[in-house]
Scaffold this active site. Structure first.
Site, PDB file in Angstrom:
ATOM      1  N   CYS A  25       1.061  -1.114   0.156  1.00 32.81           N
ATOM      2  CA  CYS A  25      -0.015   0.046   0.041  1.00 32.81           C
ATOM      3  C   CYS A  25       0.870   1.360  -0.087  1.00 32.81           C
ATOM      4  O   CYS A  25       0.453   2.357  -0.816  1.00 32.81           O
ATOM      5  CB  CYS A  25      -0.943  -0.117   1.240  1.00 32.81           C
ATOM      6  SG  CYS A  25      -0.326  -0.336   2.683  1.00 32.81           S
ATOM      7  N   ASP A  58      -7.752   5.211  -1.548  1.00 37.25           N
ATOM      8  CA  ASP A  58      -7.080   3.780  -0.796  1.00 37.25           C
ATOM      9  C   ASP A  58      -6.585   3.022  -1.774  1.00 37.25           C
ATOM     10  O   ASP A  58      -7.247   2.399  -2.632  1.00 37.25           O
ATOM     11  CB  ASP A  58      -8.551   3.502  -0.170  1.00 37.25           C
ATOM     12  CG  ASP A  58      -8.235   2.292   0.792  1.00 37.25           C
ATOM     13  OD1 ASP A  58      -7.144   1.668   0.556  1.00 37.25           O
ATOM     14  OD2 ASP A  58      -9.140   2.129   1.638  1.00 37.25           O
ATOM     15  N   HIS A 107      -5.712  -0.068  -1.498  1.00 38.21           N
ATOM     16  CA  HIS A 107      -5.836  -1.551  -1.132  1.00 38.21           C
ATOM     17  C   HIS A 107      -6.770  -2.087  -2.135  1.00 38.21           C
ATOM     18  O   HIS A 107      -7.217  -3.255  -1.928  1.00 38.21           O
ATOM     19  CB  HIS A 107      -6.522  -1.617   0.338  1.00 38.21           C
ATOM     20  CG  HIS A 107      -5.568  -1.151   1.373  1.00 38.21           C
ATOM     21  ND1 HIS A 107      -5.523   0.262   1.884  1.00 38.21           N
ATOM     22  CD2 HIS A 107      -4.367  -1.636   1.893  1.00 38.21           C
ATOM     23  CE1 HIS A 107      -4.671   0.469   2.659  1.00 38.21           C
ATOM     24  NE2 HIS A 107      -3.905  -0.838   2.595  1.00 38.21           N
TER      25      HIS A 107
END
Length: 198
Positions: A23, A147, A149
């Site tokens: 990440c 994000d 992810h």
């Protein structure tokens, strides 16, 4: 908010399996793309392997780091931006996720003066921060989170529907589940500075 365009880098992109550990690498790639798209650099966005090699070359990591699945954080991202692009960074440290709203004015100042994406590292997740909304009267704030992810195909509707790029309250939930900011974790916010151009 962030000033200018960027590319969204996320898990499993380019058929590279970094799910569970990449990440911060993806946040760095997003930030590098911002500097590229604003014409501050023509340097290509680095791969995970290139990032690892730079950290070994500057003496931050051991040779065994290259090719590993080890995490990196905000400080390592600062080293990479300095080494690769000559970009300096400021770091905002937050001792607990519960204290993120207390940094709202400082974050807003960064977006007003620099306009660069911010990498948020700490706890077990890294994010890219693209903006902040802050109410001076009530102290309420929300964070525009990109994000990394996300593991699906590059489908904008699926990304938006899944809240992978979305406004989130400080006490909100991460798109992958769990608290966005954990009360028992500290966070470093890496704030890249625009280069001084003549």
């Amino acid at each position: 908010m962030v000033d200018g365009s960027y590319d969204y880098y996320h898990y499993m992109q380019d058929k590279y399996d970094d799910s569970g550990w990449g990440c911060a690498y993806r946040s760095l790639q997003t930030i590098c793309s911002w500097f590229q798209r604003q014409h501050y650099t023509t340097t290509p966005v680095p791969s995970h392997l290139q990032i690892q090699k730079i950290l070994v070359d500057i003496g931050d990591k051991q040779r065994s780091f290259v090719g590993s699945k080890q995490w990196i954080g905000a400080i390592e991202l600062g080293f990479i931006l300095d080494t690769l692009l000559g970009i300096s960074c400021k770091v905002i440290t937050v001792s607990s996720g519960a204290d993120m709203p207390s940094k709202a004015r400082e974050i807003a100042h960064h977006f007003d003066t620099q306009g660069t994406p911010i990498m948020i590292g700490g706890g077990v997740l890294a994010y890219t921060l693209l903006g902040i909304a802050f109410n001076d009267r009530t102290g309420a704030c929300a964070f525009l989170i990109l994000d990394p992810h996300f593991t699906g195909a590059d489908d904008l509707r699926a990304i938006q529907r899944g809240q992978w790029v979305a406004w989130k309250p400080a006490d909100g939930r991460a798109a992958a589940g769990g608290d966005l900011f954990m009360k028992d974790a500290f966070y470093n916010l890496l704030c890249p500075q625009r280069p001084s151009m003549v």
